[in-house]
Motif scaffolding. Structure first.
Motif, mmCIF file in Angstrom:
data_model
loop_
_atom_site.group_PDB
_atom_site.id
_atom_site.type_symbol
_atom_site.label_atom_id
_atom_site.label_comp_id
_atom_site.label_asym_id
_atom_site.label_seq_id
_atom_site.Cartn_x
_atom_site.Cartn_y
_atom_site.Cartn_z
ATOM 1 N N ASP A 85 20.177 -0.508 45.331
ATOM 2 C CA ASP A 85 19.021 -0.849 44.507
ATOM 3 C C ASP A 85 17.999 -1.625 45.320
ATOM 4 O O ASP A 85 18.356 -2.439 46.178
ATOM 5 C CB ASP A 85 19.439 -1.703 43.302
ATOM 6 N N ILE A 86 16.734 -1.359 45.053
ATOM 7 C CA ILE A 86 15.647 -2.184 45.569
ATOM 8 C C ILE A 86 15.131 -2.978 44.375
ATOM 9 O O ILE A 86 14.868 -2.414 43.311
ATOM 10 C CB ILE A 86 14.544 -1.343 46.236
ATOM 11 N N ILE A 87 15.028 -4.289 44.544
ATOM 12 C CA ILE A 87 14.824 -5.196 43.421
ATOM 13 C C ILE A 87 13.534 -5.989 43.563
ATOM 14 O O ILE A 87 13.227 -6.506 44.635
ATOM 15 C CB ILE A 87 16.005 -6.196 43.331
ATOM 16 N N ASN A 88 12.775 -6.077 42.474
ATOM 17 C CA ASN A 88 11.654 -7.018 42.388
ATOM 18 C C ASN A 88 12.162 -8.188 41.552
ATOM 19 O O ASN A 88 12.209 -8.114 40.330
ATOM 20 C CB ASN A 88 10.438 -6.360 41.722
ATOM 21 N N ASN A 89 12.575 -9.264 42.223
ATOM 22 C CA ASN A 89 13.074 -10.399 41.464
ATOM 23 C C ASN A 89 11.969 -11.400 41.146
ATOM 24 O O ASN A 89 12.226 -12.448 40.573
ATOM 25 C CB ASN A 89 14.261 -11.081 42.157
ATOM 26 N N GLY A 90 10.734 -11.094 41.566
ATOM 27 C CA GLY A 90 9.560 -11.808 41.097
ATOM 28 C C GLY A 90 9.500 -13.286 41.367
ATOM 29 O O GLY A 90 8.579 -13.963 40.935
ATOM 30 N N THR A 205 15.179 -0.188 41.074
ATOM 31 C CA THR A 205 15.385 1.255 41.116
ATOM 32 C C THR A 205 16.292 1.547 42.296
ATOM 33 O O THR A 205 16.528 0.683 43.139
ATOM 34 C CB THR A 205 14.041 2.011 41.231
ATOM 35 N N THR A 206 16.815 2.751 42.346
ATOM 36 C CA THR A 206 17.805 3.084 43.366
ATOM 37 C C THR A 206 17.181 3.839 44.531
ATOM 38 O O THR A 206 16.360 4.737 44.345
ATOM 39 C CB THR A 206 18.934 3.941 42.756
ATOM 40 N N LEU A 207 17.565 3.417 45.728
ATOM 41 C CA LEU A 207 17.186 4.121 46.953
ATOM 42 C C LEU A 207 18.371 4.999 47.365
ATOM 43 O O LEU A 207 19.506 4.523 47.394
ATOM 44 C CB LEU A 207 16.865 3.131 48.066
ATOM 45 N N TYR A 208 18.104 6.250 47.689
ATOM 46 C CA TYR A 208 19.157 7.176 48.085
ATOM 47 C C TYR A 208 18.999 7.583 49.557
ATOM 48 O O TYR A 208 17.885 7.673 50.071
ATOM 49 C CB TYR A 208 19.124 8.438 47.213
#
Length: 315
Positions: A85-90, A205-208
């Protein structure tokens, strides 16, 4: 204008009295309406942020010391594709939070280059400016690049970042600069496209089929780097990081660089200038890999050869 300045001061002072425990933030987030603790006040959030071995720093190349032990690093598992996952934890004000983060498989490891042991990867994250403007954390001879990536590793024997931070050399971070190019870097398509799905904080969202090898320069471009002892670049700014900062840059187009500025903080403000200003060295030495010296000597050798050829031709 004068009334506005006075109002800001009064507002900030009143807020300070009631919220000394305000959360930390980047300078771009500090406003009169939101008196969060910007980088200059991070020592009030965590005393360690005022220490004598803080990061990032400005690397003055002519003052660096060549260290023959700084040979090319060995990368294990960097070539393997992974899903994450790539995360925007803000930025929620919590410690060790990074704005855009990708968790990594611990099968990716680094060793060599005078590192104390083998280190396993745990995550990578980015720091950037505004719409492709200056945004790297480290600088080289005062030059600030548009963006910087940090690949964070911990010693093989540790099970978590918090455990590794108790060891003065428990964490090894690889720093990579980005430079604007005239064309898009197709290797970054999956990352750039994913940003559109994590505009708001708390989303992911997921990076593949992504590999670390595709995100960094080729191995032949990883021989020139700088090494120093420093810290995390966000509170609590633990001084437990062995930094390796590479000289060769990664190309991204203006549009790709600007895509990061389309994300938003928790308050809806555009997520820009997510970097800590450079910190004083306080007598620390910065070392350069022997490859730098080899490159310089090779240049001198070439000049010498050309001089000899020129002399022979003139005879």
């Amino acid at each position: 204008m004068r009334t506005h300045i006075v109002f800001c001061f009064v507002f900030a002072f009143a807020s300070l009295k009631t919220s000394l425990g305000a959360e930390w933030c980047y300078q771009s987030q500090v406003t009169c309406a939101k008196p969060c603790q910007g980088p200059l006040k991070w020592p009030e959030v965590a005393a360690t942020c005022g220490g004598k071995a803080q990061s990032p720093i400005n690397i003055v190349t002519k003052k660096t010391l060549t260290d023959g032990r700084l040979q090319p690093l060995s990368y294990t598992g960097y070539q393997y594709a992974f899903q994450s996952d790539i995360i925007n934890n803000g930025h929620s004000g919590n410690f060790c939070v990074h704005i855009v983060q990708v968790n990594l498989p611990d099968s990716a490891k680094i060793e060599g280059g005078n590192l104390e042991s083998s280190y396993k990867a745990i995550q990578l994250h980015f720091h950037w400016g505004a719409d492709g403007g200056p945004g790297s954390e480290h600088t080289i001879d005062g030059e600030q690049y548009p963006m910087e990536m940090h690949i964070v590793h911990i010693k093989q024997r540790y099970h978590s970042l918090s455990e590794a931070l108790k060891d003065k050399s428990g964490v090894a971070v690889l720093g990579f600069f980005y430079q604007e190019s005239g064309s898009s870097n197709r290797k970054y398509d999956s990352v750039i496209n994913a940003l559109k799905n994590i505009i708001r904080p708390g989303t992911n969202t997921t990076l593949y089929d992504l590999s670390l090898e595709t995100l960094i320069p080729s191995h032949s471009d990883l021989t020139v780097y700088y090494r120093y002892q420093g810290s995390l670049t966000t509170p609590q700014c633990d001084e437990a990081v062995v930094w390796t900062v590479f000289e060769n840059t990664i190309p991204l187009s203006k549009q790709q660089l600007s895509a990061f500025s389309q994300l938003s903080f928790a308050d809806g403000q555009k997520m820009t200038s997510t970097f800590r200003p450079v910190q004083p060295l306080y007598g620390r030495e910065v070392y350069r890999s022997s490859a730098v010296a080899v490159w310089v000597n090779s240049g001198l050798l070439l000049c010498s050869v050309l001089s000899v050829v020129a002399l022979n031709l003139s005879d």
